[in-house]
Design a protein around this motif. Structure first.
Motif, PDB file in Angstrom:
ATOM      1  N   PRO A 413       0.834  -1.207   0.000  1.00 39.13           N
ATOM      2  CA  PRO A 413       0.000   0.000   0.000  1.00 39.13           C
ATOM      3  C   PRO A 413       0.869   1.258   0.000  1.00 39.13           C
ATOM      4  N   VAL A 414       0.351   2.325  -0.603  1.00 42.92           N
ATOM      5  CA  VAL A 414       0.985   3.643  -0.589  1.00 42.92           C
ATOM      6  C   VAL A 414      -0.120   4.659  -0.357  1.00 42.92           C
ATOM      7  N   THR A 415       0.091   5.570   0.638  1.00 42.83           N
ATOM      8  CA  THR A 415      -0.899   6.606   0.916  1.00 42.83           C
ATOM      9  C   THR A 415      -0.304   7.957   0.575  1.00 42.83           C
ATOM     10  N   LEU A 416      -1.009   8.724  -0.270  1.00 37.22           N
ATOM     11  CA  LEU A 416      -0.547  10.037  -0.710  1.00 37.22           C
ATOM     12  C   LEU A 416      -1.351  11.123  -0.020  1.00 37.22           C
ATOM     13  N   SER A 417      -0.630  12.150   0.466  1.00 37.03           N
ATOM     14  CA  SER A 417      -1.295  13.290   1.100  1.00 37.03           C
ATOM     15  C   SER A 417      -1.953  14.149   0.028  1.00 37.03           C
ATOM     16  N   VAL A 418      -2.599  15.232   0.508  1.00 42.32           N
ATOM     17  CA  VAL A 418      -3.278  16.117  -0.441  1.00 42.32           C
ATOM     18  C   VAL A 418      -2.287  16.796  -1.367  1.00 42.32           C
ATOM     19  N   THR A 419      -1.001  16.846  -0.988  1.00 44.96           N
ATOM     20  CA  THR A 419       0.015  17.454  -1.849  1.00 44.96           C
ATOM     21  C   THR A 419       0.593  16.449  -2.826  1.00 44.96           C
ATOM     22  N   GLY A 420       0.146  15.178  -2.766  1.00 48.51           N
ATOM     23  CA  GLY A 420       0.646  14.158  -3.670  1.00 48.51           C
ATOM     24  C   GLY A 420       1.896  13.465  -3.180  1.00 48.51           C
ATOM     25  N   MET A 421       2.364  13.783  -1.981  1.00 46.34           N
ATOM     26  CA  MET A 421       3.564  13.165  -1.429  1.00 46.34           C
ATOM     27  C   MET A 421       3.175  11.976  -0.559  1.00 46.34           C
ATOM     28  N   PRO A 422       4.002  10.888  -0.582  1.00 44.76           N
ATOM     29  CA  PRO A 422       3.698   9.725   0.260  1.00 44.76           C
ATOM     30  C   PRO A 422       3.711  10.105   1.745  1.00 44.76           C
ATOM     31  N   MET A 423       2.735   9.576   2.463  1.00 50.35           N
ATOM     32  CA  MET A 423       2.677   9.815   3.904  1.00 50.35           C
ATOM     33  C   MET A 423       3.604   8.836   4.614  1.00 50.35           C
ATOM     34  N   GLU A 424       3.977   9.223   5.823  1.00 48.90           N
ATOM     35  CA  GLU A 424       4.931   8.408   6.589  1.00 48.90           C
ATOM     36  C   GLU A 424       4.388   7.008   6.832  1.00 48.90           C
ATOM     37  N   ASP A 425       3.099   6.911   7.125  1.00 49.90           N
ATOM     38  CA  ASP A 425       2.467   5.606   7.329  1.00 49.90           C
ATOM     39  C   ASP A 425       1.828   5.186   6.004  1.00 49.90           C
ATOM     40  N   PRO A 426       2.408   4.201   5.260  1.00 50.22           N
ATOM     41  CA  PRO A 426       1.846   3.828   3.953  1.00 50.22           C
ATOM     42  C   PRO A 426       0.449   3.241   4.055  1.00 50.22           C
ATOM     43  N   SER A 427       0.078   2.724   5.248  1.00 50.77           N
ATOM     44  CA  SER A 427      -1.250   2.124   5.412  1.00 50.77           C
ATOM     45  C   SER A 427      -2.240   3.097   6.020  1.00 50.77           C
ATOM     46  N   ALA A 428      -1.866   4.379   6.097  1.00 48.69           N
ATOM     47  CA  ALA A 428      -2.764   5.355   6.710  1.00 48.69           C
ATOM     48  C   ALA A 428      -4.066   5.469   5.940  1.00 48.69           C
ATOM     49  N   GLY A 429      -4.013   5.209   4.633  1.00 47.50           N
ATOM     50  CA  GLY A 429      -5.206   5.402   3.817  1.00 47.50           C
ATOM     51  C   GLY A 429      -6.094   4.190   3.696  1.00 47.50           C
ATOM     52  N   GLY A 430      -5.618   2.971   4.040  1.00 46.30           N
ATOM     53  CA  GLY A 430      -6.470   1.803   3.910  1.00 46.30           C
ATOM     54  C   GLY A 430      -5.687   0.518   4.026  1.00 46.30           C
ATOM     55  N   THR A 431      -6.398  -0.609   3.829  1.00 45.91           N
ATOM     56  CA  THR A 431      -5.802  -1.938   3.944  1.00 45.91           C
ATOM     57  C   THR A 431      -6.023  -2.696   2.641  1.00 45.91           C
ATOM     58  N   ILE A 432      -5.159  -3.739   2.390  1.00 47.08           N
ATOM     59  CA  ILE A 432      -5.280  -4.549   1.177  1.00 47.08           C
ATOM     60  C   ILE A 432      -5.213  -6.023   1.540  1.00 47.08           C
ATOM     61  N   GLU A 433      -5.845  -6.856   0.682  1.00 43.70           N
ATOM     62  CA  GLU A 433      -5.774  -8.308   0.793  1.00 43.70           C
ATOM     63  C   GLU A 433      -5.315  -8.843  -0.556  1.00 43.70           C
ATOM     64  N   VAL A 434      -4.094  -9.442  -0.610  1.00 45.78           N
ATOM     65  CA  VAL A 434      -3.512  -9.915  -1.868  1.00 45.78           C
ATOM     66  C   VAL A 434      -2.757 -11.207  -1.608  1.00 45.78           C
ATOM     67  N   PRO A 435      -2.584 -12.069  -2.657  1.00 50.25           N
ATOM     68  CA  PRO A 435      -1.781 -13.285  -2.500  1.00 50.25           C
ATOM     69  C   PRO A 435      -0.292 -12.971  -2.621  1.00 50.25           C
ATOM     70  N   ASP A 436       0.523 -13.909  -2.190  1.00 51.01           N
ATOM     71  CA  ASP A 436       1.971 -13.726  -2.279  1.00 51.01           C
ATOM     72  C   ASP A 436       2.523 -14.150  -3.633  1.00 51.01           C
ATOM     73  N   ASN A 437       1.852 -15.104  -4.311  1.00 49.44           N
ATOM     74  CA  ASN A 437       2.349 -15.560  -5.605  1.00 49.44           C
ATOM     75  C   ASN A 437       1.181 -16.033  -6.450  1.00 49.44           C
ATOM     76  N   ALA A 438       1.489 -16.313  -7.750  1.00 47.51           N
ATOM     77  CA  ALA A 438       0.465 -16.774  -8.690  1.00 47.51           C
ATOM     78  C   ALA A 438       1.162 -17.494  -9.824  1.00 47.51           C
ATOM     79  N   LYS A 439       0.354 -18.015 -10.725  1.00 46.49           N
ATOM     80  CA  LYS A 439       0.898 -18.648 -11.914  1.00 46.49           C
ATOM     81  C   LYS A 439       0.683 -17.743 -13.121  1.00 46.49           C
ATOM     82  N   VAL A 440       1.579 -17.944 -14.096  1.00 45.10           N
ATOM     83  CA  VAL A 440       1.476 -17.157 -15.323  1.00 45.10           C
ATOM     84  C   VAL A 440       0.109 -17.395 -15.964  1.00 45.10           C
ATOM     85  N   GLY A 441      -0.580 -16.289 -16.269  1.00 43.59           N
ATOM     86  CA  GLY A 441      -1.870 -16.388 -16.940  1.00 43.59           C
ATOM     87  C   GLY A 441      -3.028 -16.658 -16.013  1.00 43.59           C
ATOM     88  N   GLN A 442      -2.764 -16.899 -14.712  1.00 45.56           N
ATOM     89  CA  GLN A 442      -3.838 -17.196 -13.766  1.00 45.56           C
ATOM     90  C   GLN A 442      -4.406 -15.901 -13.208  1.00 45.56           C
TER      91      GLN A 442
END
Length: 761
Positions: A413-442
């Motif tokens: 995750p990356v959180t950008l302030s109103v000035t477009g700069m990354p905030m110190e806490d990258p998760s300040a704007g929200g959370t994500i759920e993603v896998p660690d790996n996958a197969k080609v084309g999957q």
């Protein structure tokens, strides 16, 4: 000619005097007979070319010849064309030109020799011996004839019944017809009719024609051997030249115009014929037949068939035509694919995918990243090699089989302030759920949840390209990939501006920088403080805030909650300086105009009015235009103080004494202020004929100073008068309560400039 030219002269007394004479006509001439002087006897006849004569001394013998003429006739079908020539009779050896011209839609074919001729046979008289009969051929005196072997001649005989016409091998004729020639002859010895002579090939070179009744009335027949090429060396030329040495009949033969059709083809097929000659207007059917594994493509030739793709065509012949049948190999498709789809790239020879029959094609597989080659499916030479060959014999399908390899995913995750700069806490704007790996084309499910005050912008590849803007999305990967889930801080737009940038600035929050205009994004819900900063000579007036509505604030510091887009305007106003006027000495006069705020619409006028017993002396202070004039202007930009100084006087004067005219006791008439009653016992009071009781202040003793303040008792108002504003019968005055007036003493009326109306005085 003599039998011996050397004996043309002799001694008639001593030598033999009987001589044999022979005359031989050259080609193109005919022998007609002998003549002599004096008249001699010729035996057997003077008409015989071979004769015997007995010359006497001084005799002269003449062999007489005539020039032959030969007839040239031409024939043709008049509808087919024309022949230009000098048709008629010509001398032996003469060259005659003939031209055959075809008619429209006709062509010249050839010249044809007509191997026949007609003669008319009658009896006439000798031109040498008028008493001797001679055969006439076509009205010519016994001409020698040139007849050609293989030709047929018809003699139209018109002789006496006892005088038959015949052909002989001898120049001499007798009653026995012993030398009569009958080869090819029909109706010999005819007297009235047609004798036909078809000249045999073996006919003798010389024959003679005779009439049985009259000896030597005929002449020589030369039998010629003439091939067609001798008569017509160039029979196929429309323009020819004919050498005349016998009677000739020619026919110009024309034919329908013909055109040549030539047909060719390239490799891959055939046509039903290659060339032919056809009459004008003929319709010719042409067929193109392709070989196996070839297609007929088109015809090439004239405008009517160019590009025609039908192999069966008909051509109307109006000119020579050259056409070509074009064939092309059948191109069989080579279909290549990968399994899974898009897992690799397959290249062929020259990157073509259509080939003629029998072509051996090389194919090569280039797997995409994270895919590996397994084998080929289809008719290939080596199914286990990435590069192999295929023999094309029909439509062919080849599949390259590949297997997937795993890919590593780095998703942060990356959180950008109103000035477009990354905030110190990258998760300040929200959370994500993603896998660690996958197969080609999957397909891989990615999910993002934004926190309050933030929104999700999208999933971005490491190269900055947006992959998706959806909170929840499925993505497919072909290689190790780094992805950013970007959240943005929600903001509102705030625009702040000074209405007049020259009057001041503002400071935002606790900052030190000041601005006349500023447009910034502000985090949603954030509190803001805006401090007014007036320029010198100006003071804060108000804030105007445009948002969901319009409101104002009079606080020098404005506090706002950024919950919606805002536009803020600060307004300053100019500080107006004040003027304080001190009267010296006190109670010596007063200031009717000039004290207080500076006039903003023009010069600031000041006026000093003395009280009874005083007169104006001068002004003291800065910025005064005329220190000696009780009415003048002053300039000042800050609060200021000036002084009006008066002097005491001993004598009082009535109004405008310099222009007063005394008409009756104590009544004074003026030229500009009407009638009034006054004497010294009344002091500063007087009675005006139009205005009633009036109290006046005399301003100056000078004769040129005729202005003062008057109290009009009936009006309960002060007015200021001056002779400088007078006109005939009236004057302009200034009323303390009513403003400027015009007093018309002649008509006893006044005009108010404030109400723009006339009133009774």
């Amino acid at each position: 000619m003599f039998d011996d030219p050397s004996l043309r002269f002799w001694d008639a007394e001593a030598a033999i005097w009987e001589r044999t004479l022979l005359a031989v006509a050259n080609p193109g001439y005919s022998f007609l007979g002998w003549s002599s002087t004096p008249a001699l006897t010729f035996s057997p006849s003077a008409l015989s070319s071979l004769t015997i004569s007995r010359p006497t001394s001084g005799s002269s013998v003449t062999a007489n010849f005539s020039t032959n003429s030969y007839n040239l006739e031409t024939q043709h079908e008049s509808n087919d064309g024309s022949v230009s020539s000098s048709e008629g009779n010509f001398s032996h050896g003469e060259i005659v030109s003939l031209t055959a011209t075809p008619s429209l839609n006709k062509d010249f074919s050839h010249w044809e020799t007509i191997k026949s001729n007609d003669y008319t046979v009658t009896m006439g008289q000798s031109s040498i011996f008028g008493s001797l009969p001679k055969i006439s051929i076509d009205r010519r005196e016994s001409p020698s004839l040139n007849l050609v072997r293989g030709y047929t001649y018809q003699f139209n005989v018109q002789l006496e019944e006892d005088n038959p016409f015949y052909i002989s091998t001898s120049e001499y004729n007798d009653d026995t017809f012993a030398d009569e020639y009958l080869g090819g002859v029909t109706n010999s010895r005819i007297t009235n009719g047609v004798l036909t002579f078809s000249v045999p090939i073996n006919a003798p070179n010389q024959l003679y024609y005779h009439s049985a009744k009259y000896s030597y009335s005929g002449n020589l027949i030369r039998i010629l051997t003439k091939s067609d090429s001798h008569v017509l060396p160039h029979p196929n030329d429309s323009e020819i030249q004919v050498a005349i040495d016998h009677d000739i009949q020619l026919k110009a033969v024309f034919k329908d115009e013909e055109h040549k059709l030539s047909i060719t083809s390239n490799n891959g097929g055939s046509v039903n014929f290659s060339e032919g000659i056809f009459p004008d207007g003929a319709t010719v059917s042409v067929t193109a037949t392709p070989d196996s594994h070839y297609n007929f493509v088109r015809w090439e030739g004239n405008d009517a068939i160019n590009g025609v793709t039908n192999p069966f065509i008909s051509i109307t012949m109006t000119e020579d035509e050259n056409i070509r049948a074009v064939f092309a190999p059948v191109l069989y498709p080579l279909s290549v694919s990968t399994d899974p789809a898009l897992s690799g790239v397959i290249e062929t020879t020259n990157n073509q995918f259509e080939f003629p029959y029998g072509t051996e094609v090389e194919i090569t597989l280039y797997p995409k990243s994270n895919y590996t080659f397994t084998n080929w499916s289809g008719k290939v030479t080596n199914p286990n090699a990435k590069t192999t060959t295929v023999l094309i014999e029909s439509a062919t399908e080849i599949v390259a089989n590949l297997t997937q390899a795993p890919v590593d995913l780095a998703i942060n995750p990356v959180t950008l302030s109103v000035t477009g700069m990354p905030m110190e806490d990258p998760s300040a704007g929200g959370t994500i759920e993603v896998p660690d790996n996958a197969k080609v084309g999957q397909q891989v499910l990615l999910q993002a949840v934004a926190k309050e005050g933030f929104y999700f912008s999208g999933w971005y590849h490491q190269d900055g390209k947006q992959l998706s803007s959806a909170h929840s999305t499925y993505l497919t990967f072909s290689a190790d990939t780094s992805i950013s889930a970007i959240f943005n801080q929600k903001s509102v737009s705030v625009k702040i501006a000074v209405k007049d940038p020259t009057t001041g600035k503002f400071i935002l929050n606790e900052g030190v920088d000041s601005y006349t205009e500023l447009s910034i994004p502000v985090p949603l819900g954030e509190k803001m403080m805006i401090h007014s900063l007036a320029a010198p000579g100006y003071e804060f007036m108000k804030w105007t805030i445009f948002g969901s509505g319009i409101r104002t604030s009079g606080n020098k510091t404005l506090e706002l909650d950024a919950t919606t887009d805002l536009e803020v305007e600060v307004q300053y106003r100019q500080l107006i300086p004040k003027l304080s006027i001190v009267v010296t000495p006190e109670t010596s006069g007063f200031i009717p105009i000039g004290s207080g705020e500076k006039n903003q619409n023009g010069p600031h006028i000041i006026m000093a009015q003395p009280l009874n017993g005083y007169k104006f002396d001068r002004w003291e202070g800065e910025g005064i235009e005329n220190h000696k004039n009780p009415t003048t202007v002053v300039d000042f930009n800050v609060d200021s103080s000036i002084e009006a100084i008066f002097k005491r006087i001993d004598v009082e004067y009535p109004i405008s004494s310099s222009s007063a005219i005394s008409s009756r006791e104590d009544w004074i008439e003026t030229t500009w202020f009407g009638y009034y009653f006054w004497n010294s016992s009344l002091g500063n009071w007087m009675y005006h004929e139009s205005l009633g009781w009036t109290y006046f202040y005399k301003q100056a003793q000078s004769i040129n100073q005729h202005n003062t303040w008057l109290w009009i008792n009936d009006w309960e108002d002060w007015i200021w008068i001056s002779e400088d504003f007078a006109v005939n019968g009236g004057t302009y005055v200034y009323s303390f309560n009513r403003g400027w007036l015009f007093l018309d003493f002649v008509n006893q009326i006044k005009y108010s400039f404030s109400s723009a109306q006339w009133e009774q005085m």
